[in-house]
Design a protein around this motif. Structure first.
Motif, PDB file in Angstrom:
ATOM      1  N   HIS B  18      -0.342  17.496 -20.258  1.00 23.05           N
ATOM      2  CA  HIS B  18      -0.422  16.044 -20.395  1.00 23.05           C
ATOM      3  C   HIS B  18      -0.191  15.624 -21.843  1.00 23.05           C
ATOM      4  O   HIS B  18       0.093  16.463 -22.719  1.00 23.05           O
ATOM      5  CB  HIS B  18      -1.753  15.539 -19.838  1.00 23.05           C
ATOM      6  N   LEU B  19      -0.319  14.316 -22.071  1.00 20.82           N
ATOM      7  CA  LEU B  19      -0.045  13.793 -23.416  1.00 20.82           C
ATOM      8  C   LEU B  19      -0.935  14.405 -24.495  1.00 20.82           C
ATOM      9  O   LEU B  19      -0.535  14.503 -25.650  1.00 20.82           O
ATOM     10  CB  LEU B  19      -0.258  12.272 -23.432  1.00 20.82           C
ATOM     11  N   PHE B  22       0.797  17.357 -25.490  1.00 17.83           N
ATOM     12  CA  PHE B  22       1.998  16.986 -26.244  1.00 17.83           C
ATOM     13  C   PHE B  22       1.631  16.670 -27.688  1.00 17.83           C
ATOM     14  O   PHE B  22       2.254  17.167 -28.624  1.00 17.83           O
ATOM     15  CB  PHE B  22       2.689  15.776 -25.587  1.00 17.83           C
ATOM     16  N   ALA B  23       0.590  15.846 -27.859  1.00 17.21           N
ATOM     17  CA  ALA B  23       0.181  15.436 -29.212  1.00 17.21           C
ATOM     18  C   ALA B  23      -0.390  16.615 -29.994  1.00 17.21           C
ATOM     19  O   ALA B  23      -0.143  16.762 -31.192  1.00 17.21           O
ATOM     20  CB  ALA B  23      -0.854  14.324 -29.121  1.00 17.21           C
ATOM     21  N   THR B 206      -6.038  11.483 -17.865  1.00 18.69           N
ATOM     22  CA  THR B 206      -4.852  12.016 -18.547  1.00 18.69           C
ATOM     23  C   THR B 206      -3.623  11.156 -18.255  1.00 18.69           C
ATOM     24  O   THR B 206      -3.624  10.321 -17.357  1.00 18.69           O
ATOM     25  CB  THR B 206      -4.516  13.433 -18.020  1.00 18.69           C
ATOM     26  N   LEU B 209       2.995  14.598 -18.355  1.00 15.87           N
ATOM     27  CA  LEU B 209       4.382  14.460 -18.819  1.00 15.87           C
ATOM     28  C   LEU B 209       5.277  13.994 -17.673  1.00 15.87           C
ATOM     29  O   LEU B 209       6.408  13.574 -17.891  1.00 15.87           O
ATOM     30  CB  LEU B 209       4.908  15.793 -19.375  1.00 15.87           C
ATOM     31  N   ILE B 216       2.064   4.749 -16.172  1.00 18.89           N
ATOM     32  CA  ILE B 216       1.962   4.508 -17.612  1.00 18.89           C
ATOM     33  C   ILE B 216       1.538   3.052 -17.862  1.00 18.89           C
ATOM     34  O   ILE B 216       0.652   2.771 -18.673  1.00 18.89           O
ATOM     35  CB  ILE B 216       3.317   4.806 -18.306  1.00 18.89           C
ATOM     36  N   TYR B 246      -3.614   5.734 -29.963  1.00 20.37           N
ATOM     37  CA  TYR B 246      -2.379   6.180 -29.319  1.00 20.37           C
ATOM     38  C   TYR B 246      -1.149   5.753 -30.124  1.00 20.37           C
ATOM     39  O   TYR B 246      -0.181   6.510 -30.227  1.00 20.37           O
ATOM     40  CB  TYR B 246      -2.299   5.641 -27.881  1.00 20.37           C
ATOM     41  N   PHE B 250       1.630   8.348 -31.415  1.00 21.04           N
ATOM     42  CA  PHE B 250       2.959   8.433 -30.797  1.00 21.04           C
ATOM     43  C   PHE B 250       4.024   7.483 -31.330  1.00 21.04           C
ATOM     44  O   PHE B 250       5.207   7.716 -31.097  1.00 21.04           O
ATOM     45  CB  PHE B 250       2.826   8.211 -29.273  1.00 21.04           C
ATOM     46  N   LEU B 282       5.279   4.535 -25.156  1.00 22.60           N
ATOM     47  CA  LEU B 282       4.978   5.635 -24.221  1.00 22.60           C
ATOM     48  C   LEU B 282       6.045   5.772 -23.136  1.00 22.60           C
ATOM     49  O   LEU B 282       6.419   6.888 -22.769  1.00 22.60           O
ATOM     50  CB  LEU B 282       3.598   5.437 -23.580  1.00 22.60           C
ATOM     51  N   ILE B 286       7.914   9.247 -22.636  1.00 27.48           N
ATOM     52  CA  ILE B 286       7.711  10.047 -21.428  1.00 27.48           C
ATOM     53  C   ILE B 286       8.957  10.092 -20.527  1.00 27.48           C
ATOM     54  O   ILE B 286       9.249  11.140 -19.932  1.00 27.48           O
ATOM     55  CB  ILE B 286       6.463   9.547 -20.650  1.00 27.48           C
TER      56      ILE B 286
END
Lengths: 334, 334
Positions: B18-19, B22-23, B206, B209, B216, B246, B250, B282, B286
């Motif tokens: 999940h993000l 990713f982060a 969550t 991806l 979203i 966030y 991102f 986002l 994504i």
């Protein structure tokens, strides 16, 4: 397709083998090797679980144990002799099994509990030692052994193995692992030459398979008999009399030994005669092993060749079990 | 001979990424893969240490994690992606290391202590879970990794690994294992979309991806901002405001985010505008990952092919380390 019973047995290579090993396991293996599919594992990894800071002690003793095997009559064309550290499937299965056994469960294992106290580990207990029953279960199951020769003190290990088999099989679409049975040794544990219940190198009360004539002579001479048997004519005790324990364990003529015991108990048989009988018996037992061993130990290349060949065979068998377990778990076989 | 820094990192395949992943790690890996020798380990064995009774959960998620890797931009021609259970050297090194680490030492490991409480193991703690820092040390050292990307909560693992390296090297005629350093992630842990400090599947907070547009949109819409920021003209709090957390994590335009923060703090910037800015960001982040991932996950053969190729490469490297350790211990290489 052979329907022979599959047996797994082995030794931790912590030193050369002695008469206690001969009485308790080596001669049984020689007797079994014709009728069973027998694997003998040189358990170097397990040897390191309580020798973590002295690994060379283990590696140095691998050829010693191999020479003992051959000297005792284990025939590599009948018995597969293999090295634990050269069989990755054993470590890999251990990793899987460790996830289905709790710390509380291994701590409750009577054999482990006893050994932790005996070895004085307390807070310095290595993780590997705590986990060794699991690793042993991996050994047994990897070979799909159905019989495991053990002493009665090792029965909890068989129980723990079968628990793992049961749990693991229940996680797989169909059972892969075999349950196993203990094959209890006929001879109870051979006492040391000093009468101590255990024959062990650290107690200095062993007779090695390489013992020379003089050492055997002195060992028998120094053995305790019955402390109250002062005169030849006195009735003597057979129970707890190490000379008779050894005659029982090693003398080929059981009738003669029975007669000697009766004679000793009613009085009139001297310790000297009993010791002579035992010495002749041990000299005859050990001499050919000592000679063969002396030749074998010179030829490390031959010993390692036997170990390599056996390990290759064992690798095939154990990889096969690992593959079945991984497939059952849904893991990719890359 | 490449002098690139060797990095080992990886994930337990317990679910799609999940993000938060990713982060915290995926984009760092993409950034590092050109300049470093990077190994990414799909840690299925470690995943089973606390999923012992549900192994299929782990095996089912292996392709999910692979698809996420590729979707996030990890390039298998630059990064070696490999499977823990297909690298026997990792299990074998674990067996050696378990003998030089005490139970007391792993029980004292703060990460393990915390996780044992968190997972509610108590008396049902699996041996494999207790031993997982040792297994992790085997992973790191098998690859001779000098850098290991971790969160600050994982620093005790690096310390434990280096203790094992030190102790193991001291038992060998010459050092074989490398000490490693933590590479601390720049981003602190990404909170869940509900503001909970941890983004995790079990908390249902969550963003995968593979999240679709609507998911979203709803996630951003539902995010807490500053509960006291009632009117647009009110000064607002940025700290603890998930939307800004966030945006920080991102948004590609850091200057714009800085201006927005200042504006929000002095008043006059509405939550709606901030959320719109975040949603656009986002959606753009994504969408391409979602699309790539949808293609990749259809092609299990391709995914497994990549894993096989990477694992073969990793096998060579890790077998080499195992061989050096065994040689140092004096064990026969059969």
């Amino acid at each position: 397709m052979s329907m022979k019973t599959t047996i797994l047995t082995g030794d931790r290579p912590t030193g050369p083998l002695h008469l206690g090993h001969f009485a308790g396991s080596l001669r049984q293996r020689v007797a079994l090797q014709n009728d069973c599919q027998q694997y003998v594992l040189v358990a170097d990894l397990q040897g390191m679980t309580d020798n973590g800071s002295d690994p060379q002690k283990i590696s140095n003793n691998i050829p010693e144990v191999l020479a003992d095997y051959l000297a005792a009559g284990i025939d590599p064309s009948l018995t597969t002799i293999c090295l634990q550290s050269s069989l990755p499937a054993l470590a890999e299965l251990t990793m899987f099994y460790m996830n289905i056994v709790t710390v509380a469960r291994v701590e409750r294992n009577p054999t482990v509990k006893h050994e932790i106290v005996q070895k004085g580990f307390a807070r310095s207990l290595p993780v590997g030692f705590l986990a060794y029953p699991i690793s042993q279960a991996a050994d047994i199951t990897a070979f799909k052994a159905s019989m495991v020769p053990v002493g009665s003190d090792q029965l909890p290990m068989i129980e723990q193995t079968n628990e793992i088999v049961h749990k693991m099989n229940s996680l797989l679409p169909e059972p892969v692992l075999n349950h196993c049975k203990a094959l209890l040794s006929e001879t109870s544990r051979l006492p040391g030459i000093d009468g101590n219940a255990k024959m062990s190198k650290s107690l200095g009360n062993t007779l090695l398979l390489s013992a020379d004539e003089e050492t055997i002579h002195r060992a028998v001479n120094s053995m305790y008999t019955d402390a109250n048997h002062l005169k030849v004519s006195d009735p003597g005790q057979v129970k707890g009399n190490i000379v008779f324990t050894y005659l029982d364990a090693f003398h080929p003529n059981k009738t003669l030994v029975a007669e000697m015991k009766a004679h000793y108990q009613r009085g009139g048989l001297g310790d000297r005669i009993c010791k002579n009988e035992l010495e002749v018996c041990l000299q005859e037992l050990i001499a050919p092993m000592r000679e063969r061993r002396a030749t074998y130990i010179q030829d490390k290349g031959m010993l390692m060749g036997i170990l390599k060949k056996g390990s290759e065979r064992a690798h095939e068998v154990t990889q096969n079990t690992l593959r079945e377990v991984k497939q059952g778990l849904g893991l990719p076989i890359l």
